[in-house]
Design a protein around this motif. Structure first.
Motif, mmCIF file in Angstrom:
data_model
loop_
_atom_site.group_PDB
_atom_site.id
_atom_site.type_symbol
_atom_site.label_atom_id
_atom_site.label_comp_id
_atom_site.label_asym_id
_atom_site.label_seq_id
_atom_site.Cartn_x
_atom_site.Cartn_y
_atom_site.Cartn_z
ATOM 1 N N LEU A 90 27.172 33.564 59.613
ATOM 2 C CA LEU A 90 27.428 32.485 58.668
ATOM 3 C C LEU A 90 27.026 32.914 57.263
ATOM 4 C CD1 LEU A 90 25.931 29.481 60.684
ATOM 5 C CD2 LEU A 90 28.242 30.436 60.835
ATOM 6 N N PRO A 91 27.731 32.449 56.258
ATOM 7 C CA PRO A 91 27.279 32.691 54.883
ATOM 8 C C PRO A 91 26.049 31.840 54.598
ATOM 9 C CG PRO A 91 29.180 31.244 54.878
ATOM 10 C CD PRO A 91 28.971 31.650 56.305
ATOM 11 N N PRO A 92 25.115 32.349 53.808
ATOM 12 C CA PRO A 92 23.916 31.560 53.512
ATOM 13 C C PRO A 92 24.182 30.511 52.447
ATOM 14 C CG PRO A 92 23.832 33.621 52.311
ATOM 15 C CD PRO A 92 25.079 33.672 53.147
ATOM 16 N N GLY A 93 23.302 29.500 52.414
ATOM 17 C CA GLY A 93 23.335 28.540 51.327
ATOM 18 C C GLY A 93 24.492 27.570 51.353
ATOM 19 N N VAL A 94 25.122 27.385 52.537
ATOM 20 C CA VAL A 94 26.246 26.447 52.626
ATOM 21 C C VAL A 94 25.963 25.419 53.716
ATOM 22 C CG1 VAL A 94 27.872 28.229 51.873
ATOM 23 C CG2 VAL A 94 27.560 27.807 54.321
ATOM 24 N N ARG A 95 26.642 24.282 53.627
ATOM 25 C CA ARG A 95 26.528 23.264 54.655
ATOM 26 C C ARG A 95 27.221 23.773 55.913
ATOM 27 N NH1 ARG A 95 25.936 17.672 55.182
ATOM 28 N NH2 ARG A 95 27.251 16.735 56.809
ATOM 29 N N GLY A 122 28.627 40.917 55.681
ATOM 30 C CA GLY A 122 28.132 41.052 54.317
ATOM 31 C C GLY A 122 29.197 40.731 53.283
ATOM 32 N N VAL A 123 30.418 41.162 53.544
ATOM 33 C CA VAL A 123 31.525 40.862 52.637
ATOM 34 C C VAL A 123 31.773 39.356 52.586
ATOM 35 C CG1 VAL A 123 34.008 41.146 52.281
ATOM 36 C CG2 VAL A 123 32.612 43.124 52.903
ATOM 37 N N LEU A 124 31.773 38.706 53.752
ATOM 38 C CA LEU A 124 31.953 37.257 53.800
ATOM 39 C C LEU A 124 30.875 36.558 52.981
ATOM 40 C CD1 LEU A 124 33.151 34.604 54.970
ATOM 41 C CD2 LEU A 124 31.542 34.892 56.882
ATOM 42 N N ALA A 125 29.610 36.923 53.207
ATOM 43 C CA ALA A 125 28.504 36.265 52.510
ATOM 44 C C ALA A 125 28.634 36.417 51.002
ATOM 45 C CB ALA A 125 27.173 36.837 52.996
ATOM 46 N N ALA A 126 28.964 37.624 50.542
ATOM 47 C CA ALA A 126 29.062 37.866 49.103
ATOM 48 C C ALA A 126 30.247 37.134 48.485
ATOM 49 C CB ALA A 126 29.176 39.363 48.837
ATOM 50 N N VAL A 128 31.743 34.386 49.603
ATOM 51 C CA VAL A 128 31.467 32.947 49.575
ATOM 52 C C VAL A 128 30.508 32.626 48.439
ATOM 53 C CG1 VAL A 128 30.393 31.029 50.832
ATOM 54 C CG2 VAL A 128 31.978 32.553 52.016
ATOM 55 N N ALA A 129 29.472 33.442 48.286
ATOM 56 C CA ALA A 129 28.502 33.202 47.209
ATOM 57 C C ALA A 129 29.158 33.256 45.841
ATOM 58 C CB ALA A 129 27.373 34.230 47.293
ATOM 59 N N ALA A 130 30.137 34.156 45.688
ATOM 60 C CA ALA A 130 30.832 34.287 44.412
ATOM 61 C C ALA A 130 31.970 33.289 44.258
ATOM 62 C CB ALA A 130 31.378 35.705 44.280
#
Length: 308
Positions: A90-95, A122-126, A128-130
């Protein structure tokens, strides 16, 4: 959402993310499908551990300081008649309540811990964060070595994807209504399985919204496929082979990425020519982690377009 996460996300620009993951290099090489080339030699297996020392609850590998949240469990699959590893990324910092999810299918001789090739988490997390893609996650599950269908009685990995996986997702507050995944992503043998999953979802009247295949194991001869001991005979293989059943795959948009030196490149080219997927890319590389790192940003971007 913590201050460290916000600070790291602010540092990510579109150009820095794509450059760090190889997408700029891929774009420079050309997005058009190439022609010709010989299949590479080597085995089918996708051998990659998600993150040594971080297989259970906690962060995975980081890209530009953003780490996915990875959780591994052992759950009983009624469809397979055994306990299997189930890994959520899962990406961090999301509902997370109702977070759209894609199944993630490993290759031959692989398992759930090795399914996220090319630093997919890692690509997914980055990304989503961006805010380059909407938030979504992956669920990887042990599927055995039988090309994601019931080759041995009582061991049905496809039924596990269709019946067990939505229940597991719903129990964790993930996925769409009833925990249903919006997509399926697969590498090598898992690419074959993802296309078969699209067919089965369509047959059930609930088509997937996207199917992503990375170096899919689309083999063009029975003499080669029979070496894998995954089908009883050529007729069974022909009845399930996505290349021979394109008209049954359903309406889900499909993405296919394969290296021009991959041993499965001929099957990939045939699929692109006949199925005309939304994305059909043959680009420089083999059946390797190095190649997968060049295309996973495009895979995540493709999936992100179909989150809903």
């Amino acid at each position: 959402m913590g201050e460290n996460y916000r600070a790291a996300a602010r540092k990510i620009s579109r150009r820095s993310l794509f450059a760090s993951t190889g997408l700029l290099g891929l774009a420079a090489a050309g997005a058009a499908v190439s022609a010709g080339g010989n299949a590479a030699t080597g085995g089918d297996g996708v051998r990659r551990v998600l993150h040594a020392g971080h297989i259970s609850d906690g962060p995975g590998q980081t890209l530009l300081g953003i780490a996915p949240i990875i959780r591994s469990e052992r759950l009983h699959s009624a469809a397979r008649g055994r306990a299997v590893n189930v890994v959520t990324i899962l990406p961090p910092g999301v509902r997370t309540e109702g977070l759209p999810m894609s199944l993630l299918l490993h290759g031959l001789h692989g398992n759930a811990h090795e399914a996220a090739v090319g630093d997919l988490g890692g690509v997914l997390a980055a990304m989503v964060a961006a805010r380059l893609v909407p938030a979504f996650g992956f669920m990887a599950i042990d599927g055995g070595d039988n090309y994601w269908h019931e080759h041995h009685s009582g061991d049905d990995p496809m039924r596990m994807l269709l019946d067990d996986a939505p229940r597991w997702l719903a129990e964790r507050g993930l996925g769409g209504p009833g925990g249903e995944p919006f997509a399926c992503t697969g590498t090598s043998m898992g690419g074959f399985g993802a296309l078969l999953y699209s067919r089965r979802r369509t047959e059930r009247g609930r088509p997937a919204k996207a199917i992503a295949t990375i170096s899919p194991g689309l083999i063009t001869s029975w003499s080669e496929m029979r070496k894998r001991n995954a089908f009883d005979n050529a007729d069974e293989w022909a009845a399930l082979d996505p290349l021979r059943n394109i008209d049954k795959l359903g309406p889900a948009p499909i993405g296919l990425w394969v290296g021009d030196r991959d041993k499965f490149v001929e099957g990939g080219r045939q699929f692109i020519a006949n199925a005309r997927p939304e994305v059909g890319l043959v680009s420089p590389g083999g059946h390797t982690e190095e190649y997968w790192r060049t295309i996973t940003p495009d895979v995540v971007r493709f999936l992100g377009r179909h989150v809903g």
